[in-house]
Design an enzyme around this catalytic site. Structure first.
Site, PDB file in Angstrom:
ATOM      1  N   LYS A  82       0.841  -1.187   0.000  1.00  0.00           N
ATOM      2  CA  LYS A  82       0.000   0.000   0.000  1.00  0.00           C
ATOM      3  C   LYS A  82       0.884   1.248   0.000  1.00  0.00           C
ATOM      4  O   LYS A  82       1.816   1.369   0.801  1.00  0.00           O
ATOM      5  CB  LYS A  82      -0.923  -0.007   1.221  1.00  0.00           C
ATOM      6  CG  LYS A  82      -2.030   1.040   1.170  1.00  0.00           C
ATOM      7  CD  LYS A  82      -3.052   0.842   2.277  1.00  0.00           C
ATOM      8  CE  LYS A  82      -4.191   1.849   2.141  1.00  0.00           C
ATOM      9  NZ  LYS A  82      -5.216   1.694   3.185  1.00  0.00           N
TER      10      LYS A  82
ATOM     11  N   GLU B 254     -18.551  -2.601  11.062  1.00  0.00           N
ATOM     12  CA  GLU B 254     -19.351  -1.679  11.866  1.00  0.00           C
ATOM     13  C   GLU B 254     -20.408  -2.385  12.702  1.00  0.00           C
ATOM     14  O   GLU B 254     -20.673  -1.985  13.844  1.00  0.00           O
ATOM     15  CB  GLU B 254     -20.017  -0.643  10.953  1.00  0.00           C
ATOM     16  CG  GLU B 254     -19.066   0.367  10.339  1.00  0.00           C
ATOM     17  CD  GLU B 254     -18.382  -0.151   9.085  1.00  0.00           C
ATOM     18  OE1 GLU B 254     -17.591   0.603   8.498  1.00  0.00           O
ATOM     19  OE2 GLU B 254     -18.634  -1.317   8.694  1.00  0.00           O
TER      20      GLU B 254
ATOM     21  N   ARG C 122     -24.501   0.976   8.010  1.00  0.00           N
ATOM     22  CA  ARG C 122     -24.450  -0.476   7.846  1.00  0.00           C
ATOM     23  C   ARG C 122     -24.779  -1.213   9.139  1.00  0.00           C
ATOM     24  O   ARG C 122     -25.026  -2.411   9.130  1.00  0.00           O
ATOM     25  CB  ARG C 122     -23.064  -0.880   7.327  1.00  0.00           C
ATOM     26  CG  ARG C 122     -22.810  -0.370   5.931  1.00  0.00           C
ATOM     27  CD  ARG C 122     -21.528  -0.896   5.363  1.00  0.00           C
ATOM     28  NE  ARG C 122     -20.377  -0.237   5.928  1.00  0.00           N
ATOM     29  CZ  ARG C 122     -19.145  -0.379   5.444  1.00  0.00           C
ATOM     30  NH1 ARG C 122     -18.936  -1.163   4.428  1.00  0.00           N
ATOM     31  NH2 ARG C 122     -18.129   0.248   5.991  1.00  0.00           N
TER      32      ARG C 122
END
Length: 606
Positions: free
Chosen positions: A278, A355, A383
């Site tokens: 990344k 979540e 969510r």
């Protein structure tokens, strides 16, 4: 001469040799960094997946095959390669292209995607439709930035042990969600070693021994060895052929592997485990890919005074009371909780992109006598709606929700707007919803919320230009008259503003206008009934960065209707449509939340 300029379509990649393809990846990386400097955007996630994206478009034909991106913020190279290079300078700008996948932009974007966790289910649905209709194309799902372990993806993976052919799941493993990935399953997956040549080896056995009992015995023996030495063999119990770990930043290897996987997936589902770096190609992003996950112009690190104040306030609260626990879902830096982790690691939990788990985990903590604070962006908390209702509000547990990025969010566009939370939270019994007007009041609101013994949500924007607009401070959320309250003449208009941006608009619009009173709505639910009962103005105008349906203005209308009090109530809120990418000011203006529009309403009703 730039090779990338000649890639008008993914088919153009197939005309290039190995060296030319590597040059294209270099040019894409430079292009992404350059545009991010001028526009901001998601940087480190896109830098890490460039080689894998080029290889995918080289091997597959996504004008026929389908590619589904999980977490659309890793799609920049995909956009550049699919006819949008010329438009890439205007990414995330009004009139330009989206920073996420957008089905209205290109045939290559199968779904508009900005949130995490839906890709495997979407891919399986596409496969089922394809097979029922007798069509023939491959479905490739690219899962990245920790979303593989999101609950919905795990449901899709484990729901059945059968998976269709021509279905390929690519796990883009960069060790991160937005922040560093701490998930246990992720760690288990990442420990495995590469198993080269499994599919080819199986074919070789059949070629030598045919379909004899020897072939069957050798294949069973290979499977036995695979169980012993491959920690990720369990994927095969869910219907996948597992291939990994592959260096996703080695373009030549990726092309070779993908060609083999494409062939091997004709009658099987394949999970290809790809390791990427990344932030690759930019030293600062490689070293701190979490900080450079999303950047502003000139690669500035994103953050707001509100989230910073939440982190500071939580540390003060934990210092006094060790029962306070901070929870986030893969976004500790964006929510300001990084300082909590440093100061009080035992009182900090990052659950990754999960979540629903964060909310129910907080409910368990609260039931056990702790004081949990869940800090999640407004758009992502959606969510966990069922968990908020069932596990927190139904139990009437003292969980505090800090809704960062509430309201419109500018360049992040349709998928990330925080304009639904007043509606989806205010309808829940036992829930208190607070709306402080500046960072200092946000800190005060948090401390007040922790004193309650019921669920409470605090919403605040991603406004970097916060200023002091009120005098009284937060206290317990009573509404405060900010202007027009000291003069004796009768007021004709009362403006009720929810949040700092709309309050600023209301104050500017009513400046030097007699007969107008402006109030800051610091507690959205429950309404300040005493304030409403004492409002003698003929017209009330409500302003909020929330959708019209079920929002604050609707609650005011319902209140007066139920009391059988006749009031002229004008509601200014977000229209019943998704808010596209643009500047925050432009998004507000298009929805009537502008100084000019409020002034016009004042003139018409004064």
């Amino acid at each position: 001469m730039s090779l990338l300029k000649n890639v008008a379509d993914p088919k153009d990649l197939k005309k290039l040799n190995k060296n030319e393809l590597n040059e294209v990846t270099r040019e894409i990386r430079e292009r992404i960094i350059s545009v991010a400097k001028s526009n901001g955007g998601h940087l480190s996630s896109n830098l890490g997946i460039i080689e894998t994206t080029v290889a995918l478009h080289y091997v597959f034909d996504f004008s026929k095959d389908k590619i589904v991106w999980d977490v659309g913020h890793q799609c920049y190279a995909h956009k550049i390669l699919t006819g949008r290079n010329a438009a890439f300078d205007k990414i995330r700008e009004e009139g330009g292209i989206s920073g996420f996948c957008d089905k209205d932009e290109s045939e290559y974007d199968v779904f508009s995607s900005g949130h995490a966790g839906d890709s495997v289910a979407l891919g399986l649905g596409l496969c089922k439709a394809r097979d029922l209709l007798g069509e023939d194309y491959a479905v490739v799902v690219v899962v990245g930035d920790g979303s593989f372990v999101n609950g919905l993806n795990l449901e899709a993976i484990t729901a059945t042990d059968y998976k269709p052919g021509n279905f390929i799941v690519i796990l883009n493993d960069n060790g991160m969600s937005i922040s560093k990935n701490r998930n246990g399953l992720y760690k288990l997956i990442s420990k495995s070693t590469i198993k080269k040549g499994y599919i080819n080896g199986k074919k070789a056995i059949k070629k030598v021994f045919g379909n004899s009992f020897v072939t069957k015995g050798l294949i069973k023996f290979r499977r036995f060895l695979k169980r012993m030495f491959n920690k990720n063999y369990y994927f095969e119990e869910f219907g996948f052929k597992y291939v990994g770990n592959v260096n996703g930043n080695d373009l030549t290897s990726m092309i070779k592997i993908l060609k083999n996987v494409k062939t091997g997936a004709k009658n099987n589902s394949v999970l290809l485990h790809v390791i990427t770096k990344k932030g690759k190609g930019l030293d600062a992003a490689e070293e701190r890919s979490d900080l450079y996950h999303g950047v502003g112009k000139e690669l500035s690190i994103c953050g707001t005074p509100y989230s910073a104040r939440i982190g500071k306030a939580l540390n003060e609260c934990i210092e006094k009371d060790k029962k306070v626990v901070a929870i986030t879902a893969g976004m500790k830096d964006g929510t300001g909780l990084d300082v909590v982790e440093k100061a009080f690691p035992d009182n900090f939990i990052d659950v990754g992109i999960a979540e629903e788990f964060a909310v129910t985990y907080a409910a368990g903590l609260a039931k056990g006598g702790m004081k949990p604070v869940v800090a999640i962006y407004s758009t992502f908390l959606q969510r966990a709606y069922d968990e908020i209702m069932q596990d927190v509000c139904l139990q009437n547990l003292p969980v505090v929700f800090c809704l960062d990025r509430a309201g419109v969010v500018g360049a992040d566009g349709k998928t990330h707007q925080g304009v639904f939370d007043i509606s989806y939270l205010s309808g829940l019994p036992n829930m208190t919803v607070l709306s402080p007007t500046d960072p200092e009041e946000t800190e005060q609101a948090l401390k007040y919320a922790l004193s309650l013994k019921t669920p409470c949500a605090i919403r605040y924007p991603n406004d970097k230009n916060a200023m002091k607009l009120t005098a009284e401070g937060f206290r317990s959320g009573e509404w405060e008259t900010v202007s027009g309250g000291l003069t004796r003449e009768k007021k004709k208009i009362l403006i009720l503003a929810v949040g700092p941006r709309t309050l600023k608009i209301a104050l500017e619009a009513s400046n030097d206008v007699c007969g107008v009173r402006v109030a800051a709505v610091k507690r959205v639910k429950p309404l300040d009934e005493e304030f409403l009962n004492s409002a003698n103005e003929e017209t009330i105008v409500t302003l909020e960065e929330n959708v019209l349906s079920g929002g604050f203005g609707s609650a005011v209308l319902n209140y007066y209707a139920n009391k059988k009090i006749r009031k002229n109530v004008i509601v200014l809120a977000i229209k019943d449509e998704f808010v596209d990418y643009a500047s925050v000011e432009s998004q507000l203006t298009k929805n009537g939340l502008s100084v000019e529009n409020v002034r016009n309403i004042i003139r018409e009703n004064i």
